[in-house]
Enzyme design. Sequence first.
Site, PDB file in Angstrom:
ATOM      1  N   ALA A 256     -13.744 -14.339  10.323  1.00 24.91           N
ATOM      2  CA  ALA A 256     -13.270 -15.605   9.762  1.00 24.91           C
ATOM      3  C   ALA A 256     -11.921 -15.978  10.349  1.00 24.91           C
ATOM      4  O   ALA A 256     -10.953 -15.236  10.207  1.00 24.91           O
ATOM      5  CB  ALA A 256     -13.170 -15.500   8.237  1.00 24.91           C
ATOM      6  N   GLU A 257     -11.876 -17.122  11.016  1.00 21.39           N
ATOM      7  CA  GLU A 257     -10.615 -17.665  11.512  1.00 21.39           C
ATOM      8  C   GLU A 257     -10.311 -18.891  10.661  1.00 21.39           C
ATOM      9  O   GLU A 257     -10.967 -19.925  10.778  1.00 21.39           O
ATOM     10  CB  GLU A 257     -10.728 -18.016  12.995  1.00 21.39           C
ATOM     11  CG  GLU A 257      -9.383 -18.205  13.671  1.00 21.39           C
ATOM     12  CD  GLU A 257      -8.985 -19.663  13.773  1.00 21.39           C
ATOM     13  OE1 GLU A 257      -8.150 -20.090  12.939  1.00 21.39           O
ATOM     14  OE2 GLU A 257      -9.477 -20.361  14.663  1.00 21.39           O
TER      15      GLU A 257
END
Length: 490
Positions: free
Chosen positions: A234-235
Amino acid sequence: MTTLTFDSLNPATGEVVGSHPKQSADAVRESVGRAEQAATWWAGLAPAERRRRLLDYKAVLTQHLKELAGLVHDETGKPVGDATLEIVLAITHLDWAARNADRVLGRRRVSTGMIGFNLAATLEYLPLGVVGVIGPWNYPVFTPMGSIAYALAAGNAVVFKPSELTPGVGVRLAELFAESVPEQPVFQTVTGLGETGALLAKDPRVKKVAFTGSTATAKRVMAACAENLTPIVAECGGKDAFIVDADADLKAAADACLWGAMSNAGQTCVGVERVYVVDAVYETFMRELSDRVATVKAGEDYGPITMPGQLDIIRRHIDDATKSGKVVTGGPDSVRAPYVDPVIVEDVPEDSPAVREETFGPTITVRRTRDAQQALELANASAYGLAGTVFSGNARRAMELARLMRTGMTAVNSVISFAGVPALPFGGIGDSGFGRIHGADGLREFARPKAISRQRFAMPGMNLTSFSRGPKELERLIRLVTFLHGRRKR
């Protein structure tokens, strides 16, 4: 049966750029099924064959660079020059991933140590299978390709769900890939709204999900992935800080700060949002910054706010900042949808939403600090931890500040430069997410480590993993371990 569609719009004009299907649950399942078969074929190719096809894809993207930049411009509103830059960066990352995948992931021997000297040990990284990528709208080529290129290079098939604001870009990326790899649907795009992404994340045949977007949406994607224990990279968002030390090159710092904050209308997860300037150079830096910002125009130097709903957040943060701080430029009237003019506000309290929450617009808060250490402490006092910047004339101090900045990435005497270095991993900590794309870490993110130990010969008198083991063998083991590890270091 009629297929439901949705339109992508040019945010600057409201004109329809294209219409795309809201793909149903059946359509998403079928895409994943095709990808599952393609993944077996793709993983079975020799690394050199995957490399050749990916480098061919790189060439195809380069040949269509102007076309893609025009499409990015139409769907996001950003200037064609900025669109071109992000595509060029994506091409360089694709090149690096293709050329380095076998070196990073291929089988290699590892040391077994004295206890296992009769063993041979190997480590390699094998493909996961199908990777689902859920991409953002702000950098619709560079950001998702940071996952797509590395997942493909690691031997996986990819199903990509682009943002509903930039579906045409996502569709075109997959179409161009098919020119290089016509044999199997190794890279597919599915279009739709949020529920399409949820369908992709929930499919048990998807072995990993790469998500880029807000922290709140990341939590919902994680909940969907949790149903099948599907891992996720997850960015998420950021509230990146920019530190100006007492001996910094102030002209260069002001120039970099302004571009880092205002380019792409501030719609950059690693963009500059908070600025901390050491007292000794504060006034001079602010004069440099003020002179430069006067020449930057919304609609000319950067485009509109792509997502209409973001305007409410930007307006709220500007209202909050201008009520509690000192306006340098701009103010509430800077919001003139779909554009936002540059906004700079000084002396905004650290507990205000304008400082604590991600704005994602062409706005910055600036604060005077006693010294670089206080600037670092304020920079680190954030739930986010994506990236940051340090400007200093002292290389040693700059590097130390960069190391101590609580972020996944830091640029020194430059801004966002780490994004253009393919060998560097990209990602954050805290509310900015977890996991990495880019670099060797990005390749390993889309692979599973496979460890193998092989006995080369039996160890006489040391059959330790047997019920026939006797006290003499145990005593030999104790003597060996004592010899190897029993001496204290002074």
